[in-house]
Design a protein around this motif. Structure first.
Motif, mmCIF file in Angstrom:
data_model
loop_
_atom_site.group_PDB
_atom_site.id
_atom_site.type_symbol
_atom_site.label_atom_id
_atom_site.label_comp_id
_atom_site.label_asym_id
_atom_site.label_seq_id
_atom_site.Cartn_x
_atom_site.Cartn_y
_atom_site.Cartn_z
ATOM 1 N N GLY A 294 0.757 -1.355 0.047
ATOM 2 C CA GLY A 294 -0.082 0.085 -0.143
ATOM 3 C C GLY A 294 0.730 1.076 0.089
ATOM 4 O O GLY A 294 0.449 2.160 -0.698
ATOM 5 N N SER A 295 1.981 1.274 0.966
ATOM 6 C CA SER A 295 2.815 2.495 0.919
ATOM 7 C C SER A 295 3.535 2.613 -0.658
ATOM 8 O O SER A 295 3.843 3.840 -0.790
ATOM 9 N N GLU A 296 3.778 1.388 -1.007
ATOM 10 C CA GLU A 296 4.688 1.573 -2.343
ATOM 11 C C GLU A 296 3.512 2.249 -3.352
ATOM 12 O O GLU A 296 4.199 3.190 -4.185
ATOM 13 N N LEU A 297 2.318 1.911 -3.274
ATOM 14 C CA LEU A 297 1.348 2.323 -4.448
ATOM 15 C C LEU A 297 1.246 3.793 -4.084
ATOM 16 O O LEU A 297 0.952 4.508 -4.939
ATOM 17 N N ASP A 298 1.155 4.157 -2.747
ATOM 18 C CA ASP A 298 0.753 5.537 -2.472
ATOM 19 C C ASP A 298 2.056 6.699 -2.976
ATOM 20 O O ASP A 298 2.040 7.465 -3.624
ATOM 21 N N ALA A 299 3.156 5.889 -2.912
ATOM 22 C CA ALA A 299 4.287 6.589 -3.300
ATOM 23 C C ALA A 299 4.381 6.742 -4.736
ATOM 24 O O ALA A 299 4.967 7.546 -5.175
ATOM 25 N N ALA A 300 3.840 5.751 -5.425
ATOM 26 C CA ALA A 300 4.079 5.769 -7.094
ATOM 27 C C ALA A 300 2.777 6.510 -7.380
ATOM 28 O O ALA A 300 2.773 6.795 -8.674
ATOM 29 N N GLY A 301 1.881 6.912 -6.697
ATOM 30 C CA GLY A 301 0.848 7.804 -7.129
ATOM 31 C C GLY A 301 -0.260 6.964 -7.740
ATOM 32 O O GLY A 301 -1.319 7.458 -8.423
ATOM 33 N N VAL A 302 -0.298 5.618 -7.422
ATOM 34 C CA VAL A 302 -1.659 4.905 -7.778
ATOM 35 C C VAL A 302 -2.694 4.807 -6.698
ATOM 36 O O VAL A 302 -2.557 4.347 -5.717
ATOM 37 N N LEU B 18 -6.880 -0.362 -10.287
ATOM 38 C CA LEU B 18 -5.590 -0.379 -10.675
ATOM 39 C C LEU B 18 -4.677 -0.910 -9.387
ATOM 40 O O LEU B 18 -3.656 -1.697 -9.880
ATOM 41 N N ARG B 19 -4.849 -0.238 -8.373
ATOM 42 C CA ARG B 19 -4.145 -0.936 -7.246
ATOM 43 C C ARG B 19 -3.947 -2.320 -7.182
ATOM 44 O O ARG B 19 -2.868 -2.894 -6.683
ATOM 45 N N GLU B 20 -5.319 -3.159 -7.234
ATOM 46 C CA GLU B 20 -5.336 -4.628 -7.316
ATOM 47 C C GLU B 20 -4.596 -5.301 -8.397
ATOM 48 O O GLU B 20 -4.013 -6.124 -7.967
ATOM 49 N N ALA B 21 -4.612 -4.654 -9.484
ATOM 50 C CA ALA B 21 -3.803 -5.158 -10.624
ATOM 51 C C ALA B 21 -2.298 -5.202 -10.056
ATOM 52 O O ALA B 21 -1.450 -6.118 -10.418
ATOM 53 N N TYR B 22 -1.713 -4.042 -9.479
ATOM 54 C CA TYR B 22 -0.507 -4.062 -9.195
ATOM 55 C C TYR B 22 -0.255 -4.788 -8.074
ATOM 56 O O TYR B 22 1.045 -5.725 -8.110
ATOM 57 N N ARG B 23 -1.279 -5.181 -7.340
ATOM 58 C CA ARG B 23 -0.734 -6.206 -6.279
ATOM 59 C C ARG B 23 -0.671 -7.579 -6.750
ATOM 60 O O ARG B 23 0.044 -8.248 -6.023
ATOM 61 N N ARG B 24 -1.504 -7.951 -7.706
ATOM 62 C CA ARG B 24 -1.398 -9.158 -8.326
ATOM 63 C C ARG B 24 -0.056 -9.131 -8.761
ATOM 64 O O ARG B 24 0.491 -10.522 -8.981
ATOM 65 N N CYS B 25 0.500 -8.105 -9.623
ATOM 66 C CA CYS B 25 1.614 -8.341 -10.270
ATOM 67 C C CYS B 25 2.819 -8.604 -9.163
ATOM 68 O O CYS B 25 3.777 -9.222 -9.339
ATOM 69 N N ARG C 32 8.437 4.208 -4.820
ATOM 70 C CA ARG C 32 7.685 4.577 -5.902
ATOM 71 C C ARG C 32 8.175 3.801 -7.099
ATOM 72 O O ARG C 32 7.114 3.990 -8.090
ATOM 73 N N GLN C 33 9.290 3.294 -7.341
ATOM 74 C CA GLN C 33 9.878 2.689 -8.393
ATOM 75 C C GLN C 33 9.190 1.283 -8.428
ATOM 76 O O GLN C 33 8.917 0.510 -9.563
ATOM 77 N N ARG C 34 8.870 0.574 -7.358
ATOM 78 C CA ARG C 34 8.712 -0.846 -7.506
ATOM 79 C C ARG C 34 7.665 -1.376 -8.021
ATOM 80 O O ARG C 34 7.633 -2.300 -8.674
ATOM 81 N N PRO C 35 6.410 -0.707 -7.870
ATOM 82 C CA PRO C 35 5.320 -1.101 -8.687
ATOM 83 C C PRO C 35 5.408 -1.393 -10.286
ATOM 84 O O PRO C 35 4.793 -2.332 -10.837
ATOM 85 N N ALA C 36 5.868 -0.457 -10.710
ATOM 86 C CA ALA C 36 6.223 -0.523 -12.082
ATOM 87 C C ALA C 36 6.841 -1.632 -12.451
ATOM 88 O O ALA C 36 6.732 -2.273 -13.397
#
Length: 315
Positions: free
Chosen positions: A3-11, A16-23, A44-48
Motif C-alpha cells: 500500500g505504501s509503495e502504491l501511494d508513493a507511486a501515485g496509484v 489499478l491498485r489491485e492489478a499492481y498487487r497481483r503483479c 515509488r519505483q517498485r510497482p512499475a
C-alpha cells in the motif's frame, strides 16, 4: 508494505491498485531473487518493475513445458492473442478487461513512455523459443537476445531514471540485460540441452570442435570435454566484455537507482567467476552464488540505497 509503495507511486484507483498487487504477488512467488533486488529501489519505483515482471511471466507461462505434448501451434496462438490484447490496449486505447498484468503494464507503459515496439520485440523472441533450437552464428543469437533480454533493460530504464538523455544510457541498459542472459546461457548449457536447446553460436563452438554430439557426451558422462572447456573459456571472455560495457552505465542512472543495479551486476557477474572456479564443469554442478554472499551484497546495497534516498529526497 504494498500500500505504501502504491501511494508513493501515485496509484490511487482501487482496481489499478489491485492489478499492481497481483503483479507484485507474481514477482514474489516466481522471481524470488529478482523480487529481493526490487527492495533496493525506491518505493515509488517498485510497482512499475513488478508490473513489467508480471507481463513477462505471463508470456513465460505460455512457453512453459514447451517440450511436452502441448501443441506448438496452440501456444503460438496464445502468444499472438496476448500480443493483440496488449497492442489494442496500449496503442488503440481499448479496455484491458479484468486482466491484471495487462492493466498494470499498460499503465506503466503510458506513465513512463515505454513504446509498444519493445513489447513487440519481446514477444517475437518468445515466439522464436517455440521452434528455434539452435543459433548458427552470433548474429542469429543477437537477434533473439535483443527481444528476450536487451528490451527488458530498455523497458526498465525509464523507471530507473537517468542523469542525462535516456538514449545515451540505453545501450548500457541493453548490455546489462544481454550480460545477464549470456551468463544464464553458459551456466545452463546442460539444462538447456535437456530441453533440446543450445543458446550458443554453433560456428563459434565448431571452431573448437564442438557440436551437439560432443555436448550430448558431456551431458551423458557428467563431464566437460576439453574441447567444450576451450569453447566455454572463449564464451566466458565475451560475456565479461558485455559486463564491462554495462558497468559504465551505472553512473548514468539516477542516484537512487544505482545501488540496485550495481548489486544485480555484482551478483550475476560473480556467477561467471563461480563457473571459472569450477573449471567449467557445468555438466555435473550448477554455478551459484552462496546465500551469505547474496545477503552481504544486498545488505550493502540497502545501506547505499537508503543513503541515496536521504541525499536526493526520493521516496
Amino acid at each position: 508494505m504494498i500500500g505504501s509503495e502504491l501511494d508513493a507511486a501515485g496509484v490511487g484507483d482501487p482496481s489499478l491498485r489491485e492489478a499492481y498487487r497481483r503483479c507484485r504477488a507474481i514477482n514474489a512467488r516466481h522471481g524470488k531473487t529478482f523480487f529481493l533486488a526490487t527492495r533496493l529501489l525506491a518505493p515509488r519505483q517498485r510497482p512499475a518493475v513488478h508490473a513489467l515482471y508480471g507481463f513477462a511471466r505471463r508470456a513465460d507461462d505460455i512457453l512453459d513445458d514447451f517440450d511436452a505434448a502441448r501443441d506448438v501451434d496452440l501456444r503460438a496462438q496464445q502468444l499472438q492473442e496476448l500480443s493483440m490484447l496488449l497492442f489494442n490496449s496500449l496503442v488503440k486505447n481499448q479496455p484491458c478487461g479484468d486482466d491484471p498484468t495487462l492493466t498494470a503494464v499498460v499503465h506503466v507503459s503510458r506513465k513512463y513512455d515505454i513504446g509498444w515496439d519493445l513489447f513487440d520485440d519481446f514477444l517475437a523472441s518468445m515466439r522464436m523459443d517455440l521452434t528455434v533450437t539452435d543459433y548458427p552464428d552470433r548474429a542469429a543469437l543477437e537477434r533473439y537476445m535483443y527481444g528476450s533480454a536487451e528490451v527488458i533493460g530498455l523497458q526498465v530504464l525509464p523507471i530507473l531514471g537517468t542523469v542525462g538523455p535516456r538514449e545515451d544510457a540505453a545501450p548500457r541498459a541493453a548490455a546489462l540485460g544481454k550480460a545477464f542472459q549470456l551468463t544464464n546461457f553458459i551456466r545452463d548449457v546442460d539444462e538447456d540441452l535437456r530441453r533440446g536447446r543450445v543458446y550458443l553460436p554453433a560456428d563459434e563452438l565448431a571452431a573448437h570442435g564442438v557440436d551437439r554430439d560432443v555436448l550430448a557426451w558431456c551431458h551423458t558422462n557428467r563431464r566437460t570435454d576439453p574441447r567444450v572447456r576451450r569453447a566455454m573459456v572463449e564464451q566466458h571472455a565475451i560475456v565479461r566484455g558485455v559486463y564491462e560495457q554495462a558497468r559504465t552505465g551505472i553512473e548514468m542512472l539516477a542516484p537512487v537507482s544505482r545501488p540496485c543495479v550495481a548489486a544485480a551486476l555484482t551478483l550475476y557477474s560473480e556467477i561467471l567467476e563461480r563457473i571459472e572456479e569450477l573449471d567449467f564443469e557445468i555438466f555435473s554442478q550448477r554455478a551459484t552464488v552462496g546465500k551469505p554472499r547474496r545477503l552481504a551484497v544486498a545488505t550493502a546495497g540497502i545501506t547505499r540505497a537508503w543513503g541515496a534516498r536521504l541525499r536526493h529526497g526520493s521516496r
